[in-house]
Every structure is written in structure tokens, then in C-alpha cells.
Design an enzyme around this catalytic site. Structure first.
Site, PDB file in Angstrom:
ATOM      1  N   HIS A  13      -7.393   6.810  -0.068  1.00  0.00           N
ATOM      2  CA  HIS A  13      -7.624   7.035  -1.516  1.00  0.00           C
ATOM      3  C   HIS A  13      -7.665   8.537  -1.761  1.00  0.00           C
ATOM      4  CE1 HIS A  13      -9.568   5.912  -5.527  1.00  0.00           C
ATOM      5  NE2 HIS A  13      -9.506   7.234  -5.532  1.00  0.00           N
ATOM      6  N   HIS A  15      -6.336  11.972  -4.452  1.00  0.00           N
ATOM      7  CA  HIS A  15      -5.700  12.558  -5.642  1.00  0.00           C
ATOM      8  C   HIS A  15      -5.010  13.854  -5.225  1.00  0.00           C
ATOM      9  CE1 HIS A  15      -7.791   9.794  -8.374  1.00  0.00           C
ATOM     10  NE2 HIS A  15      -8.745   9.858  -7.473  1.00  0.00           N
ATOM     11  N   LYS A 101      -2.841   0.325  -8.975  1.00  0.00           N
ATOM     12  CA  LYS A 101      -4.207   0.761  -9.256  1.00  0.00           C
ATOM     13  C   LYS A 101      -4.681   0.293 -10.617  1.00  0.00           C
ATOM     14  CE  LYS A 101      -8.032   3.024  -8.685  1.00  0.00           C
ATOM     15  NZ  LYS A 101      -8.368   4.389  -8.303  1.00  0.00           N
ATOM     16  N   HIS A 138     -10.647   0.644  -9.488  1.00  0.00           N
ATOM     17  CA  HIS A 138     -11.764   1.523  -9.836  1.00  0.00           C
ATOM     18  C   HIS A 138     -12.811   0.593 -10.441  1.00  0.00           C
ATOM     19  CE1 HIS A 138     -13.622   5.414 -11.141  1.00  0.00           C
ATOM     20  NE2 HIS A 138     -14.319   4.526 -11.830  1.00  0.00           N
ATOM     21  N   HIS A 176     -13.752   3.384  -3.428  1.00  0.00           N
ATOM     22  CA  HIS A 176     -14.953   4.234  -3.446  1.00  0.00           C
ATOM     23  C   HIS A 176     -16.209   3.486  -3.860  1.00  0.00           C
ATOM     24  CE1 HIS A 176     -13.641   4.508  -7.584  1.00  0.00           C
ATOM     25  NE2 HIS A 176     -12.746   5.430  -7.362  1.00  0.00           N
ATOM     26  N   ASP A 249     -11.187  10.068  -1.769  1.00  0.00           N
ATOM     27  CA  ASP A 249     -11.256  10.313  -3.213  1.00  0.00           C
ATOM     28  C   ASP A 249     -11.359  11.804  -3.500  1.00  0.00           C
ATOM     29  OD1 ASP A 249     -11.141   9.681  -5.886  1.00  0.00           O
ATOM     30  OD2 ASP A 249     -13.271   9.207  -6.064  1.00  0.00           O
TER      31      ASP A 249
HETATM   32  C1  NCD Z   1     -10.950  11.241  -9.997  1.00  0.00           C
HETATM   33  C2  NCD Z   1      -9.980  12.296 -10.535  1.00  0.00           C
HETATM   34  O1  NCD Z   1     -10.441  13.375 -10.896  1.00  0.00           O
HETATM   35  O2  NCD Z   1      -8.779  12.023 -10.579  1.00  0.00           O
HETATM   36  N1  NCD Z   1     -12.303  11.655 -10.221  1.00  0.00           N
HETATM   37  C3  NCD Z   1     -13.388  11.276  -9.513  1.00  0.00           C
HETATM   38  O3  NCD Z   1     -14.510  11.663  -9.868  1.00  0.00           O
HETATM   39  N2  NCD Z   1     -13.276  10.521  -8.455  1.00  0.00           N
HETATM   40  C4  NCD Z   1     -10.660   9.935 -10.616  1.00  0.00           C
HETATM   41  C5  NCD Z   1     -11.310   8.786  -9.920  1.00  0.00           C
HETATM   42  O4  NCD Z   1     -10.995   8.444  -8.783  1.00  0.00           O
HETATM   43  O5  NCD Z   1     -12.178   8.162 -10.526  1.00  0.00           O
HETATM   44 ZN    ZN Z   2     -10.138   8.418  -7.108  1.00  0.00          ZN
END
Ligand code: NCD
Ligand code: ZN
Length: 345
Positions: A13, A15, A101, A138, A176, A249
Site C-alpha cells: 500500500h 502513494h 481501490k 479504505h 491500513h 501507506d
Molecule cells: C493518503 C494520501 O495522502 O494520499 N493519506 C493518508 O493519510 N494515508 C490517503 C490515504 O491512504 O488515506
Molecule cells: Zn493510503
């Protein structure tokens, strides 16, 4: 133990953002991990196979020379009220897309295109079930009447439990997880339900958000929870249970976007991802369980081969930098200016 050698892990997971920001953060992940499930919450979101494949190409092009053949981005689609079942067929056929997702509309960063009512997605979920395309969720309700610390638990009762009943063959990753309730739910659920756990939810409880003042770099979603929940997560991660696996995450936002009157949710942890997990596992006296959690359980769930090469972690003190470059801005990492006692060789 001074060196810990484990099979190279995967991040289930992550970003990665796009453009200059992508180029800034990708090397940290590519250095440690062989693969990562890449979240689709770009602006605009990655809603079609064509968009996912184009994003994949941009990630591959941004890889550092020495990791060009060593890192594989595993792409995801962003589920909307209007994702047609035919897009799932195309996704499966592409071989490059490994999950879809579900963001409840408005739940987190760039999620306003998310699903407003899951019933609108039933035909698409049916195809996912049939074609064995995992749903990544999520797991928080967005109802403003629900306390922010209770949104995960209420999501289980209102959305997830009924979903598991309705689509018994659908593989689901509860992303998460942050509560004891989520751990218990995943444990008692059928085998096709699994969960990722972040390093920061293993290391920190909600006091970290208010430690001597408000700490925007400790704000993420789902928000940090009470100590009892952190203990439940630690027990799940270190217990050798195959339903739980690593998902950082890591969610970079610029310093300016975090240190604001309305700061963004997300912690950047990719700079020291495996070291942070090692720190948490060591505190639980469970370093021997790190490899399965980080390198085996996720690959098995996603039905991908386990990695063959290894990484080594040395018991060595180092200080996490104060900041990293992030396009033309700064990125404040988790544990900035703090000593960590494990370091990847
Ligand atoms: C994530 C993001 O900034 O893309 N933020 C977070 O707090 N984890 C989005 C997400 O996974 O909820
Ligand atoms: Zn995330």
C-alpha cells in the site's frame, strides 16, 4: 543480532504521487522493495486501465538506473460509482492491474470522486469476484455524525461485514487497519479477507498527535488510535498470521501542505520503511517474524511469487534527515532528526 537478512520485502500500500514529486520519492521505495501496490488517488484519479498503464509507464521511467529492472509497480484502479464491469475485464487482461481501490467519497486525500453508495457498484464487484480481482478498501465511514476515532469500527459494521456476506468469493484487503476491532474482524473473517498494517500505526498512538503541541506530521488517515489498538496491531503483525502484511501507506505531502491551518493527512515513511517496521518488531521482541510479514504474506495473498533476493539490515544508529527534497518543496519524513537503530545495508 547485528545483521538481519530477509527476503526482499514488498510494499502492499503506497502513494507515489506523480511528476516531480514521483521522481523525488520513488527512489526510497525502489531501494528497499521489489514491488509496491500503487494507490490510484492522483488528481484526476486513475479510473481507467489506460490511465493506470500510462501511470505505470511514468513510474518505470522515473526509476533510478540501478533499480530499473529491480522494481515493479503493481497498479490499481480507483473505483467510482460509474466504473463499468467491462473495465474490470480489461484490467484483469492487462496483467498489470492487481486491485481496485474503494475510497468512500470524501474519506481522505483526493477521494471526492470516491463511491457514494456501494450498491451502485454491485455489478462491478460481481465481475471482480468472478475474475478474482482484489478489492482494496479504505475502511472508514465519512458520516460527519460519527466520531473520527470510531469511523473504522462503524465502517466494519455498516459496510464491510455486509459486503463480505454479499460477495463471499471476493478477495478483500482491509487497508491500513488501525483498531483492535479491525484486527478481530479480519481474524474471524473467511480466508479471502486480509489486511495491511503501517509502520506508523505500529509505532505511535494518538498521543503523538498532541505531544507538547499539535503535530501535523503525525496526522494521517485513518488517524492514530489509542494504545490498546496499537497493541492489537502489534500482536497481529508479529503473530505470524498470514492475513496481515506490510503496507506502509507512505503518503508524502509538502511541508507547506502539512504545516497549515488545514493540514493534509499522510505520513511520509518510505525513506526508512523497513527500518521503522524493524524498530516496531524489535520492541515487541519479534524480529524473527518480520520476514514473513514483510516478504511472504502479501505475495501469497496477491498470488504472486515470493521474491528471491534478500536485503540486509544492520544494527546501526543513524539520524533521519530533517527534510528531503520534494520537487521544489520540502518533505518532512516521519522521525525527522531522530535516531533510528536499524539501517538497510
Ligand atoms: C493518503 C494520501 O495522502 O494520499 N493519506 C493518508 O493519510 N494515508 C490517503 C490515504 O491512504 O488515506
Ligand atoms: Zn493510503
Amino acid at each position: 543480532m547485528n545483521t538481519l537478512t530477509i527476503t526482499r520485502p514488498d510494499d502492499w500500500h503506497l502513494h507515489l504521487r506523480d511528476g516531480e514529486q514521483l521522481r523525488a520519492v520513488l527512489p526510497y521505495t525502489a531501494k528497499q522493495f521489489a514491488r509496491a501496490i500503487v494507490m490510484p488517488n492522483l488528481r484526476p484519479p486513475v479510473v481507467t486501465v489506460d490511465m493506470a498503464l500510462a501511470y505505470r509507464d511514468r513510474i518505470l521511467a522515473a526509476l533510478p538506473e540501478d533499480r530499473k529492472s529491480g522494481f515493479e509497480p503493481l497498479m490499481t484502479l480507483y473505483l467510482t460509482d460509474n466504473t463499468p464491469p467491462s473495465e474490470i475485464v480489461r484490467a484483469k487482461e492487462s496483467g498489470a492491474i492487481h486491485g481496485v481501490k474503494l475510497y468512500p467519497a470524501g474519506a481522505t486525500t483526493n477521494s471526492d470522486a470516491g463511491v457514494t453508495d456501494l450498491a451502485k457498484c454491485y455489478a462491478t464487484l460481481e465481475i471482480m469476484e468472478k475474475m478474482d480481482m482484489p478489492l482494496l478498501v479504505h475502511g472508514e465511514v465519512t458520516d460527519p455524525g460519527i466520531d473520527v476515532f470510531d469511523r473504522e469500527k462503524v465502517f466494519i459494521d455498516r459496510i464491510l461485514a455486509p459486503l463480505v456476506q454479499r460477495f463471499p468469493g471476493l478477495r478483500i484487503v482491509f487497508e491500513h487497519v488501525t483498531t483492535r476491532d479491525a484486527v478481530q474482524f479480519v481474524r474471524q473473517a473467511p480466508h479471502q479477507i486480509a489486511a495491511t498494517i503501517t509502520a506508523h500505526h505500529l509505532l505511535l498512538n494518538r498521543n503523538a498527535i498532541f505531544q507538547g503541541g499539535i503535530r501535523p506530521h503525525h496526522y494521517c488517515l485513518p488517524v492514530l488510535k489509542r494504545e490498546v489498538h496499537r497493541q492489537a496491531l502489534l500482536e497481529a503483525a508479529t503473530g505470524g498470521e498470514s492475513k496481515f502484511f506490510l503496507g506502509t501507506d507512505s503518503a508524502p505531502h509538502s511541508q507547506a501542505a502539512k504545516e497549515s491551518s488545514c493540514g493534509c493527512a499522510g505520513m511520509f515513511t518510505a525513506h526508512a520503511a523497513i527500518e521503522l517496521y524493524a524498530t516496531a518488531f524489535e520492541q515487541a521482541d519479534a524480529l524473527d517474524k518480520l520476514e514473513a510479514f514483510a516478504s511472504f504474506h502479501g505475495a501469497d495473498f496477491y498470488r504472486l511469487p515470493r521474491n528471491r533476493d534478500t536485503i540486509a539490515l544492520n544494527k546501526e544508529n543513524w539520524i533521519v534527515p530533517q527534510q528531503y527534497e520534494f520537487a521544489a518543496e520540502n518533505l518532512i519524513p516521519l522521525y525527522a532528526n531522530t535516531v533510528l537503530s536499524w539501517r538497510m545495508a
